[in-house]
Design an enzyme around this catalytic site. Structure first.
Site, PDB file in Angstrom:
ATOM      1  N   ASP A 129       2.846   2.353   2.639  1.00 19.49           N
ATOM      2  CA  ASP A 129       3.163   2.933   3.951  1.00 19.49           C
ATOM      3  C   ASP A 129       3.585   1.836   4.915  1.00 19.49           C
ATOM      4  OD1 ASP A 129       2.230   5.611   3.445  1.00 19.49           O
ATOM      5  OD2 ASP A 129       0.187   4.844   3.600  1.00 19.49           O
ATOM      6  N   CYS A 143       0.826  -1.209   0.000  1.00 24.58           N
ATOM      7  CA  CYS A 143       0.000   0.000   0.000  1.00 24.58           C
ATOM      8  C   CYS A 143       0.860   1.259   0.000  1.00 24.58           C
ATOM      9  CB  CYS A 143      -0.900   0.039   1.213  1.00 24.58           C
ATOM     10  SG  CYS A 143      -1.846  -1.436   1.426  1.00 24.58           S
ATOM     11  N   CYS A 199      -2.987   8.275   7.250  1.00 23.70           N
ATOM     12  CA  CYS A 199      -1.627   8.236   7.795  1.00 23.70           C
ATOM     13  C   CYS A 199      -1.626   8.540   9.287  1.00 23.70           C
ATOM     14  CB  CYS A 199      -0.729   9.243   7.075  1.00 23.70           C
ATOM     15  SG  CYS A 199      -0.388   8.764   5.386  1.00 23.70           S
ATOM     16  N   CYS A 237       5.016   8.091   2.131  1.00 18.86           N
ATOM     17  CA  CYS A 237       4.902   9.427   1.542  1.00 18.86           C
ATOM     18  C   CYS A 237       5.204  10.490   2.592  1.00 18.86           C
ATOM     19  CB  CYS A 237       3.514   9.617   0.966  1.00 18.86           C
ATOM     20  SG  CYS A 237       2.230   9.569   2.212  1.00 18.86           S
TER      21      CYS A 237
END
Lengths: 169, 406
Positions: free
Chosen positions: A39, A37, A111, A67
């Site tokens: 992360d 994915c 996140c 990211c």
């Protein structure tokens, strides 16, 4: 917000991340996210007693693949949790993380959840390893995280089967 | 001859103040996303906003003036790809041209058959147009591509059936720059009697294209990728090929594209084409040299890999993936050094999923997440490449320090 949709606060943490790298001495580790994915967050904590005899997160660090949002939420969660008691740390929620960063783009809100999950997993890991009672709420959270890990692994079986881990851990 | 004008985005023009940590600003390495309009192009456009503002369908002198400019532009666009002027239709964007080509050709020829062949590395507007047709009952075949992004010609031959009416293959990948063998594809399509459309948004004006020699029936070209303004593009439709318009309205553009003609943009597009045509041979040589220097420089970084073909690629495209780090982080880090790059195509940078192109060429999602596209253009200099090669290893190292994978 600048053109990337990230706030100044996010960019500050991204450009100069706090507490990154592996702790030399740690007694709790939370691993969340999935490379597929995009992360992955590993959070290290070192819990020890303070002067009053209470248990606090004396030291904390992280390693993150991901990211800008993933890196900055990792950085900010270490700021928020450092020096806190276990209960205080468990009370940090994703809104607090987002708020500390001055907000996150809607697409990247997950996140902040990743950061919270990593922290609670690290605390869970510490409590289990040290044979301490685990609060019911934390157990529930751990089960939810495990469940979603499985769902993602199932969804991306195609790639994991092919031996997706070219990345040496 | 080249670089008569300074880069339109040089730091002085962008008004960016010098920052002590950021020694250099304004190195643009994202020409595949869009290009600045060449000042020479702007110059010829201006009168068409002011004194030559007429509507091409008006009967008076203003209208005639505009119409004349439109037809001259048509000749210029046709000449670039060795087409006839009447085979060029101007549209507003490459997305529109691709929609018109695919939906238009499919709808006009559905009596012959309802099968369309595309590649998996098409631009989203082609994929989505095909998807739309699938909903209308058309059958869509997506050919496989190899690790370089090249389609297999034998597989194409096998995929064409009695039902097939159209093959649409991207001329040059917008992400990895891979150049397809257009001539061979055209040959096969002509032999089998199916139409061949190619989305040449990235190659139009950059490399030689001859629609007759390559047996192309429909071709999409774009203005803002070749230093023309946004808002103009074209579609080549070979004489005798039926397509259905997708916009209903007036009789503009041979009844195939209704809507008042955007004369200033089209005049600018034509001027941009002229400049590209004139400078093409020199520019290809210059950019190829810079690209190869860039590629070999970046590949010196440990854990850096090239996406796409080493030689069968656009002269201005380089695309990499890096072990253990993620693309967006690289792009934002480079941005803080004044370097503009991209993770994949500009259109998908708002999405979280890895690029469909990189997955199609066999990358795993976690590898595709680590991609970086660097595209060069008219104002790229060797200094820019040197600067990137100085900064990028630091950025990669910094992000790897943070990454759990090592």
């Amino acid at each position: 917000m600048n053109q990337t949709g990230y706030t100044k606060e996010v960019m500050k943490h991204f450009q100069k991340p706090h507490h990154y790298g592996r702790l030399k001495k740690y007694n709790g580790l939370g691993k969340v996210g999935n490379v597929i994915c995009g992360d992955v967050l590993w959070l290290y904590i070192n819990v020890s007693k303070n002067k009053k005899g209470g248990e606090i997160i004396k030291n904390i660090s992280y390693e993150t693949y991901g990211c800008v949002a993933a890196i900055s939420t990792s950085s900010v969660i270490t700021d928020l949790a450092k020096g806190k008691t276990i209960n205080e740390a468990l009370n940090i929620d994703k809104d607090k993380v987002a708020k500390a960063l001055g907000g996150l783009p809607p697409l990247k809100m997950h996140c902040s959840l990743l950061a919270i999950d990593a922290l609670s997993e690290a605390i869970y890991d510490y409590l289990i390893k040290h044979k301490k009672p685990v609060p019911e709420k934390l157990k529930e959270r751990h089960r939810r995280i495990e469940r979603s890990k499985k769902i993602i692994e199932e969804r991306y079986k195609k790639w994991t089967k092919k031996g997706a881990s070219t990345k040496k851990e | 001859m080249r670089k008569i004008y300074p880069a339109p985005f040089s730091k002085k023009r962008r008004g960016i103040k010098k920052n002590k940590n950021k020694k250099r600003r304004g190195v643009y390495l994202d020409y595949a996303a869009t290009t600045p309009v060449d000042p020479r192009v702007i110059k010829v456009m201006i009168p068409y906003f002011k004194e030559k503002f007429g509507n091409t369908v008006s009967l008076h002198s203003f209208g005639r003036e505009a119409k004349e400019a439109l037809e001259k532009s048509r000749e210029v666009a046709a000449d670039l790809i060795k087409a006839k002027p009447k085979e060029i239709i101007f549209t507003s964007s490459a997305t529109e041209s691709n929609n018109l080509a695919i939906k238009g050709a499919a709808l006009a020829n559905q009596k012959k058959g309802r099968h369309i062949i595309i590649s998996p590395i098409e631009h989203l507007c082609v994929l989505e147009s095909a998807q739309w047709l699938a909903k209308q009952g058309f059958k869509i075949t997506k050919l496989a591509v190899d690790k370089y992004g090249l389609i297999n010609l034998n597989e194409l031959k096998k995929a064409i059936s009695q039902e097939t009416i159209l093959v649409s293959i991207i001329s040059a990948s917008n992400e990895i720059g891979t150049l397809q063998p257009l001539q061979e594809i055209g040959q096969i399509c002509r032999q089998k009697g199916v139409y061949f459309h190619t989305d040449a948004a990235q190659s139009f004006g950059k490399i030689p294209i001859d629609v007759n020699q390559m047996k192309i029936d429909l071709l999409t070209g774009c203005s803002h990728k070749i230093y023309g303004p946004k808002g103009a593009a074209c579609l080549f439709v070979r004489d005798g090929i039926k397509i259905e318009p997708i916009l209903s309205g007036g009789e503009h553009e041979f009844g195939l594209r209704a809507g008042t003609i955007n004369v200033p943009a089209i005049v600018g597009f034509a001027e941009a084409i002229k400049l590209c045509q004139k400078e093409m041979a020199v520019e290809i040589k210059r950019l190829t040299k810079l690209r190869d220097k860039l590629i070999s420089g970046v590949l010196k970084i440990k854990g850096a890999h090239l996406n796409g073909h080493p030689t069968k690629r656009l002269p201005n495209n380089a695309n990499f993936w890096f072990d253990f780090i993620e693309g967006e982080s690289i792009v934002i880090q480079l941005d803080s050094f004044g370097l503009a790059a991209s993770t994949g195509s500009a259109c998908s940078s708002l999405k979280l999923e890895p690029s469909h192109v990189l997955l199609a060429v066999g990358l795993k999602p976690q590898e595709a997440h680590g991609s970086l596209r660097l595209t060069l253009g008219r104002w790229t200099t060797e200094k820019d490449i040197d600067y990137l090669l100085k900064v990028l290893p630091k950025v990669v190292e910094k992000l790897r320090k943070i990454s759990p994978f090592k």
